[in-house]
Design a protein around this motif. Structure first.
Motif, PDB file in Angstrom:
ATOM      1  N   SER A  10       0.832  -1.199   0.000  1.00  0.00           N
ATOM      2  CA  SER A  10       0.000   0.000   0.000  1.00  0.00           C
ATOM      3  C   SER A  10       0.863   1.244   0.000  1.00  0.00           C
ATOM      4  N   ILE A  11       0.228   2.339  -0.319  1.00  0.00           N
ATOM      5  CA  ILE A  11       0.794   3.656  -0.049  1.00  0.00           C
ATOM      6  C   ILE A  11       0.034   4.184   1.152  1.00  0.00           C
ATOM      7  N   ASP A  12       0.744   4.467   2.225  1.00  0.00           N
ATOM      8  CA  ASP A  12       0.116   4.870   3.477  1.00  0.00           C
ATOM      9  C   ASP A  12       0.163   6.382   3.655  1.00  0.00           C
ATOM     10  N   ARG A  13      -1.013   6.972   3.760  1.00  0.00           N
ATOM     11  CA  ARG A  13      -1.121   8.406   4.057  1.00  0.00           C
ATOM     12  C   ARG A  13      -1.582   8.531   5.512  1.00  0.00           C
ATOM     13  N   PRO A  82       5.112  -7.354 -11.570  1.00  0.00           N
ATOM     14  CA  PRO A  82       4.119  -6.485 -12.231  1.00  0.00           C
ATOM     15  C   PRO A  82       2.703  -7.052 -12.131  1.00  0.00           C
ATOM     16  N   THR A  83       1.744  -6.165 -11.930  1.00  0.00           N
ATOM     17  CA  THR A  83       0.333  -6.549 -11.898  1.00  0.00           C
ATOM     18  C   THR A  83      -0.479  -5.543 -12.701  1.00  0.00           C
ATOM     19  N   LEU A  84      -1.656  -5.963 -13.129  1.00  0.00           N
ATOM     20  CA  LEU A  84      -2.538  -5.051 -13.859  1.00  0.00           C
ATOM     21  C   LEU A  84      -3.226  -4.082 -12.908  1.00  0.00           C
ATOM     22  N   GLY A  85      -3.657  -4.580 -11.741  1.00  0.00           N
ATOM     23  CA  GLY A  85      -4.384  -3.747 -10.793  1.00  0.00           C
ATOM     24  C   GLY A  85      -3.457  -2.819 -10.030  1.00  0.00           C
ATOM     25  N   PRO A  86      -3.979  -1.676  -9.569  1.00  0.00           N
ATOM     26  CA  PRO A  86      -3.154  -0.703  -8.859  1.00  0.00           C
ATOM     27  C   PRO A  86      -2.906  -1.087  -7.405  1.00  0.00           C
ATOM     28  N   VAL A  87      -1.838  -0.569  -6.851  1.00  0.00           N
ATOM     29  CA  VAL A  87      -1.559  -0.703  -5.425  1.00  0.00           C
ATOM     30  C   VAL A  87      -2.605   0.079  -4.637  1.00  0.00           C
ATOM     31  N   ARG A  88      -3.038  -0.455  -3.518  1.00  0.00           N
ATOM     32  CA  ARG A  88      -4.070   0.202  -2.715  1.00  0.00           C
ATOM     33  C   ARG A  88      -3.519   1.422  -1.973  1.00  0.00           C
ATOM     34  N   MET A  89      -4.434   2.298  -1.579  1.00  0.00           N
ATOM     35  CA  MET A  89      -4.103   3.491  -0.796  1.00  0.00           C
ATOM     36  C   MET A  89      -4.781   3.365   0.567  1.00  0.00           C
ATOM     37  N   ASN A  90      -4.014   3.462   1.642  1.00  0.00           N
ATOM     38  CA  ASN A  90      -4.550   3.382   3.002  1.00  0.00           C
ATOM     39  C   ASN A  90      -4.397   4.719   3.707  1.00  0.00           C
ATOM     40  N   PRO A 106      -9.152  -2.703   0.060  1.00  0.00           N
ATOM     41  CA  PRO A 106      -8.917  -4.151  -0.025  1.00  0.00           C
ATOM     42  C   PRO A 106      -7.732  -4.522  -0.894  1.00  0.00           C
ATOM     43  N   GLY A 107      -7.363  -3.692  -1.837  1.00  0.00           N
ATOM     44  CA  GLY A 107      -6.289  -4.022  -2.775  1.00  0.00           C
ATOM     45  C   GLY A 107      -6.853  -4.598  -4.061  1.00  0.00           C
ATOM     46  N   LEU A 138      -3.764 -10.931   2.506  1.00  0.00           N
ATOM     47  CA  LEU A 138      -3.699 -11.404   1.129  1.00  0.00           C
ATOM     48  C   LEU A 138      -4.703 -10.609   0.293  1.00  0.00           C
ATOM     49  N   PRO A 139      -4.316 -10.225  -0.913  1.00  0.00           N
ATOM     50  CA  PRO A 139      -5.237  -9.443  -1.748  1.00  0.00           C
ATOM     51  C   PRO A 139      -6.348 -10.311  -2.305  1.00  0.00           C
TER      52      PRO A 139
END
Length: 314
Positions: A10-13, A82-90, A106-107, A138-139
């Motif tokens: 994730s990217i954690d803000r 590499p994945t098609l879906g983006p990394v989640r933002m928390n 959820p991711g 797990l995603p």
């Protein structure tokens, strides 16, 4: 080399506010943006203290590019899948008394091919590693026995496999025989299916999980420190925190400190609690550095006060 796996990074803000009021308008007093996910946090803590770490992360989309960019600020050997879906933002909202309100996405769902590529990358990246940390949720799209399968695939290696997850993924992993698991208070209660109001109950639960396959249990207990139960001993350790700022990532710092000090025994527990206490004193999910650590303040109790009630602030 210690290798970490963050299956759902994730990217954690982290946003600091004067007080959180539901439905209100809030002016942030500080904002921190950091690469996130349990395994990434463990790797960050390790390299901040001079320990070599490699992080395996599935990452896609513009958010994945941002995550890799944030990780470039650290001396972490990053293995990107590499994945098609983006990394989640928390998002974590922190009040002055260190109360944390978390909003976790959820991711992105991983395809079967992406899941296979992730598993293969873990096997390759952990060659000759001293420890492999399988950490976090797990995603979507990944089976609950993903970590358990990795443990079985690595059973013929000398690499110590450590698991820090929850729910069905933790229960499946325990049965596969990891060297160490690191649940927090809530995750330990969930794993054994009952409330654990005292230190004695925590020890009983840890022993139960050892009987099911875990080699050792390091249970993080928030303000109550940590309990370590292995084949030979049971210890409880705690350290004072003068001013708590954020508990985000503190359990990950604790695990990193435990592994950095050898990954077993009393001295590793002292290191773990010192790193965890230091992390709580820092903003956002900032990982402690050597100058932040105060292991001399850690108190270790080889005899567990079995009737001591826990605060439950994990």
């Amino acid at each position: 080399m210690i290798v970490t796996v963050t299956a759902n990074p994730s990217i954690d803000r982290t946003v600091e506010v004067g007080a959180l009021v539901r439905g209100g308008l809030h002016r942030a007093t500080a904002v921190h943006i950091q690469p996130g996910g349990k395994g990434i946090n463990v790797a960050r803590a390790l390299v901040c203290n001079g320990v070599k770490a490699r992080a395996v992360v599935p990452a896609g989309g513009a958010e994945g590019e941002q995550l890799i960019g944030l990780l470039s600020d650290y001396s972490i050997d990053v293995v990107r899948v590499p994945t098609l879906g983006p990394v989640r933002m928390n998002v974590s909202v922190i009040e002055p008394d260190a109360t944390v309100t978390k909003l976790n996405e959820p991711g992105a769902r991983l395809t079967d091919d992406e899941t296979t590529a992730l598993a293969d990358a873990v096997i390759s990246a952990s060659h000759n590693a001293s420890s492999l940390v399988l950490a976090g949720s797990l995603p979507p799209g990944v089976r609950g026995d993903f970590y358990a399968d990795l443990i079985i695939r690595l059973s013929d290696r000398d690499t110590r496999v450590v698991v820090d997850t929850s729910g069905p993924a933790l229960r499946a992993a325990v049965a596969a025989g990891p060297a160490l698991i690191k649940p927090n208070h809530h995750e330990l209660e969930e794993a054994v299916g009952r409330a654990l109001p005292t230190l004695g109950h925590v020890v009983e639960a840890a022993r139960e999980l050892r009987s099911l396959g875990a080699g050792a249990v390091l249970a993080s207990l928030g303000g109550d420190g940590a309990v370590l139960v292995d084949a030979e001993n049971t210890w409880h350790a705690e350290a004072p925190v003068v001013q708590a700022r954020s508990s985000v990532g503190a359990g990950d710092a604790m695990l990193a400190g435990f592994l950095a000090a050898g990954g077993s025994g009393r001295e590793a527990l002292v290191s773990a609690v010192a790193w965890g206490a230091a992390a709580v004193s820092l903003p956002g999910s900032t990982m402690p550095r050597p100058d932040d650590l105060q292991p001399h303040l850690v108190e270790v109790h080889p005899g567990i006060s079995t009737d001591r009630a826990l605060r439950g602030d994990t």
